[in-house]
Design a protein around this motif. Sequence first.
Motif: not given
Length: 81
Positions: A7-10, A20-23, A31-33
């Motif tokens: 659940n991270t993305f780049s 950050g992170t995604y859900q 997307f968050s953080d």
Amino acid sequence: LTFEDDNTFSVTTDCNSAGGTYQISENSLTFSDIFSTEMYCENSQEAEFLKLLMDTNMHHFTSRGELIFDLKFDSGAVTFR
């Protein structure tokens, strides 16, 4: 834009690297953080792009395999080809 199983993305923008992170829940995508490196690049559109990620509400794919992010409040869509 790369999605990882944890659940991270780049992403690499026109200036910096970010992530950050995604859900995902059904078609909902948030997307968050979000963080990024801080190089200065004149005329960069990075801030606008990262705001689009933060404004993402839903996602779907077209019959041509394009990824579409529908933005919150019916404010538009982003197409990845």
